[in-house]
Design a protein around this motif. Structure first.
Motif, PDB file in Angstrom:
ATOM      1  N   ARG A 210       0.810  -1.221   0.000  1.00 53.19           N
ATOM      2  CA  ARG A 210       0.000   0.000   0.000  1.00 53.19           C
ATOM      3  C   ARG A 210       0.843   1.271   0.000  1.00 53.19           C
ATOM      4  O   ARG A 210       0.440   2.304   0.546  1.00 53.19           O
ATOM      5  N   GLU A 211       2.011   1.222  -0.603  1.00 51.90           N
ATOM      6  CA  GLU A 211       2.922   2.356  -0.542  1.00 51.90           C
ATOM      7  C   GLU A 211       3.248   2.906  -1.930  1.00 51.90           C
ATOM      8  O   GLU A 211       3.385   2.170  -2.905  1.00 51.90           O
ATOM      9  N   LEU A 212       3.386   4.226  -1.965  1.00 51.87           N
ATOM     10  CA  LEU A 212       3.806   4.934  -3.162  1.00 51.87           C
ATOM     11  C   LEU A 212       5.007   5.794  -2.796  1.00 51.87           C
ATOM     12  O   LEU A 212       5.027   6.447  -1.753  1.00 51.87           O
ATOM     13  N   PHE A 213       6.021   5.797  -3.665  1.00 55.24           N
ATOM     14  CA  PHE A 213       7.220   6.604  -3.460  1.00 55.24           C
ATOM     15  C   PHE A 213       7.285   7.654  -4.573  1.00 55.24           C
ATOM     16  O   PHE A 213       7.112   7.329  -5.747  1.00 55.24           O
ATOM     17  N   SER A 214       7.529   8.885  -4.193  1.00 51.59           N
ATOM     18  CA  SER A 214       7.614   9.980  -5.162  1.00 51.59           C
ATOM     19  C   SER A 214       8.918  10.743  -4.976  1.00 51.59           C
ATOM     20  O   SER A 214       9.336  11.028  -3.859  1.00 51.59           O
ATOM     21  N   ARG A 222       9.307  11.028  -0.928  1.00 52.51           N
ATOM     22  CA  ARG A 222       8.251  10.882   0.070  1.00 52.51           C
ATOM     23  C   ARG A 222       7.532   9.557  -0.132  1.00 52.51           C
ATOM     24  O   ARG A 222       7.346   9.108  -1.266  1.00 52.51           O
ATOM     25  N   THR A 223       7.150   8.955   0.991  1.00 52.84           N
ATOM     26  CA  THR A 223       6.395   7.711   0.973  1.00 52.84           C
ATOM     27  C   THR A 223       4.976   7.986   1.423  1.00 52.84           C
ATOM     28  O   THR A 223       4.758   8.694   2.418  1.00 52.84           O
ATOM     29  N   TRP A 224       4.008   7.411   0.693  1.00 55.38           N
ATOM     30  CA  TRP A 224       2.596   7.666   0.963  1.00 55.38           C
ATOM     31  C   TRP A 224       1.839   6.363   1.120  1.00 55.38           C
ATOM     32  O   TRP A 224       2.147   5.368   0.462  1.00 55.38           O
ATOM     33  N   THR A 228      -5.033   5.771   2.225  1.00 55.37           N
ATOM     34  CA  THR A 228      -5.467   6.906   3.052  1.00 55.37           C
ATOM     35  C   THR A 228      -4.926   8.245   2.557  1.00 55.37           C
ATOM     36  O   THR A 228      -5.455   9.293   2.928  1.00 55.37           O
ATOM     37  N   GLY A 229      -3.852   8.220   1.759  1.00 57.67           N
ATOM     38  CA  GLY A 229      -3.221   9.455   1.320  1.00 57.67           C
ATOM     39  C   GLY A 229      -2.256  10.023   2.341  1.00 57.67           C
ATOM     40  O   GLY A 229      -1.660  11.082   2.124  1.00 57.67           O
ATOM     41  N   GLU A 230      -2.056   9.323   3.447  1.00 51.80           N
ATOM     42  CA  GLU A 230      -1.162   9.796   4.511  1.00 51.80           C
ATOM     43  C   GLU A 230       0.292   9.754   4.058  1.00 51.80           C
ATOM     44  O   GLU A 230       0.738   8.794   3.438  1.00 51.80           O
ATOM     45  N   GLN A 231       1.020  10.831   4.365  1.00 49.46           N
ATOM     46  CA  GLN A 231       2.461  10.845   4.116  1.00 49.46           C
ATOM     47  C   GLN A 231       3.141  10.081   5.241  1.00 49.46           C
ATOM     48  O   GLN A 231       2.964  10.402   6.421  1.00 49.46           O
TER      49      GLN A 231
END
Length: 381
Positions: A210-214, A222-224, A228-231
Motif C-alpha cells: 500500500r505504498e507509493l514513493f515519489s 516521500r512515501t505515501w 489513506t493518502g497519509e504521508q
C-alpha cells in the motif's frame, strides 16, 4: 576505482538522440525512441535493427514495448501503436493538445501524460479515448497504475461502491508539486497527495504494501499510504533533484542531480549506502543480481556492488547523457542522447560481484561475531 569497459557493439542507426529504451516482456526485443522522430526495434538475439517505425511529425519522448505491439508518444501530441512484425502503424491516439511525455500500458488500457496538464486513458484496441483526468495545474510528468483489489480489504471496497465496476486507479505526478490518484472508470480524483514543494519527477508503486514513493525537484523522496493518502516518511539527504527511483526487496535506490545514488531501508527510512563517482546527474539506474547499474549526464554508465557501494566498472564510450538502461542475458544496453545504443558484456562483472559479495558477507559476519562474542552472522541484501 572501477575498471573501464568497452562496448561489444555500437548501434548508430538513429539520426538523433535516443530518449527512451524499452525491453519486451519476453526479452526478445528492444525498442528505442528518438529525437529523429522514429523508433527502432532491435533483436536481443543478434543486436540487429529489425524494424523502423516512421510517422510521427516530431521527436519521440517515450516508448513502451509489448511482445506483439510497440507504443510511442511524441511532441506532435499523439501516441502511436505499431505492429512489431510488419512495422505497420496500427493506431493513432489523438486528443492531447501538447507534448505527450509519458505512456503506460496496463491490461487493455493505454495511459498518457502530457504538458497539456491532463492524463488520458485509451482503449488499446479501439483507438478510442475512454477517460480524461483533469485537475493538475501544470504538466503531468509521470504515471503509475494499480487495482484497488491489490490494496483494499473487502469492506473497504464496499465503501467505494460507485467505483465497483472498475477497480483500476491511475497515479499521476506533476510539476504542480502534487501527486493525484484517480479512479479510471469515472475520472474522479480519489486522493491528492500534498507535501512536495517541487515538481514530481518519478513514482514507484508498491501495491502489496500500500505504498507509493515519489521523487521531486525539492530534493526529497516521500512515501505515501495510497489508500489513506497519509504521508509516511520523508527521505531528505539528497542535495539535488530526485531523477529516478528503483525499489528492490524493500530497499529504495534514488538517483539524483547531486551526482549520487542513495540506498534506503524503506521500513525504517535509514540511508544505508551512498554510491558516488558520478561527475554529473544520475539520469537512470537499474538493479541486477546484486549490482547497481547507473547512467549519468557525464556520458558514462557505472556498476557498483549494491551492498558495499564499491565502484566495480565504468562503461565509457557515449558522448552525451545516458537516458536509459536495460539488462538482459547479462548484457547491458545503454541509450544516449548521442544517438547510439551501446551493448556491453557484463558476464565478468556479475561473476566478480558474486565473489565480492561473499567476501563482504564473511567480513561483516566476522565483525558481528567479534562484537557479540557469539557465532551469529548478519544476512544482508
Amino acid at each position: 576505482m572501477g575498471n573501464s569497459g568497452s562496448a561489444v557493439k555500437v548501434c548508430a542507426d538513429h539520426q538523433g538522440g535516443i530518449n527512451w529504451l524499452s525491453l519486451s516482456p519476453d526479452g526478445q526485443r528492444l525498442l528505442t525512441g528518438s529525437e529523429d522522430g522514429t523508433a527502432r526495434l532491435w533483436s536481443t538475439a543478434d543486436s540487429q535493427c529489425h524494424g523502423h517505425f516512421q510517422g510521427h511529425e516530431s521527436y519521440i519522448t517515450f516508448c513502451h514495448l509489448e511482445n506483439e505491439a510497440a507504443f510511442t508518444c511524441s511532441a506532435d501530441h499523439t501516441i502511436r501503436k505499431w505492429d512489431v512484425v510488419t512495422g505497420q502503424c496500427l493506431a493513432i491516439y489523438r486528443g492531447h493538445t501538447s507534448i505527450v511525455n509519458r505512456i503506460l500500458v496496463a491490461k487493455d488500457y493505454l495511459f498518457s501524460g502530457s504538458y497539456d496538464r491532463t492524463a488520458r486513458c485509451w482503449s488499446v484496441d479501439k483507438e478510442k479515448q475512454i477517460q480524461e483526468f483533469r485537475g493538475h495545474r501544470n504538466c503531468v510528468l509521470t504515471l503509475a497504475h494499480y487495482s484497488s483489489k491489490d490494496v483494499l480489504e473487502e469492506e473497504e471496497e464496499e465503501e467505494e461502491e460507485e467505483e465497483k465496476v472498475s477497480r483500476d486507479l491511475l497515479v499521476t505526478g506533476s510539476t504542480d508539486c502534487t501527486v493525484k490518484v484517480w479512479w479510471v472508470s469515472s475520472g474522479r480524483c480519489y486522493q491528492t497527495l500534498l507535501g512536495h514543494t517541487g515538481a514530481v519527477l518519478c513514482l514507484i508503486l508498491d501495491a502489496p504494501n500500500r505504498e507509493l514513493f515519489s521523487g521531486s525537484t525539492d530534493y526529497t523522496i516521500r512515501t505515501w499510504n495510497i489508500v489513506t493518502g497519509e504521508q509516511l516518511k520523508v527521505f531528505k539527504e539528497h542535495q539535488g533533484s530526485i531523477i529516478c527511483l528503483e525499489l528492490v526487496n524493500r530497499h529504495l535506490y534514488s538517483g539524483s542531480a547531486d551526482r549520487t545514488v542513495k540506498c534506503w531501508l524503506v521500513d525504517t527510512g535509514e540511508r544505508i549506502q551512498t554510491y558516488k563517482a558520478h561527475k554529473h546527474s544520475v539520469s537512470t539506474l537499474k538493479y541486477h543480481a546484486g549490482i547497481l547499474f547507473t547512467g549519468s549526464g557525464d556520458a558514462c554508465a557505472r556498476a557498483f556492488n549494491s551492498r558495499s557501494g564499491v565502484l566495480q566498472k565504468i562503461f565509457r564510450g557515449h558522448k552525451f547523457i545516458i537516458n536509459c538502461i536495460q539488462i538482459h542475458n547479462e548484457l547491458l544496453y545503454t541509450a544516449s542522447h548521442d544517438g547510439t545504443l551501446r551493448i556491453w558484456d557484463i558476464r565478468g562483472i556479475c561473476k566478480r560481484n558474486k565473489r565480492l559479495s561473499r567476501l563482504f558477507n564473511n567480513k561483516v559476519g566476522c565483525m558481528v561475531q567479534q562484537e557479540n562474542g557469539d557465532h551469529e552472522t548478519v544476512e544482508l541484501m
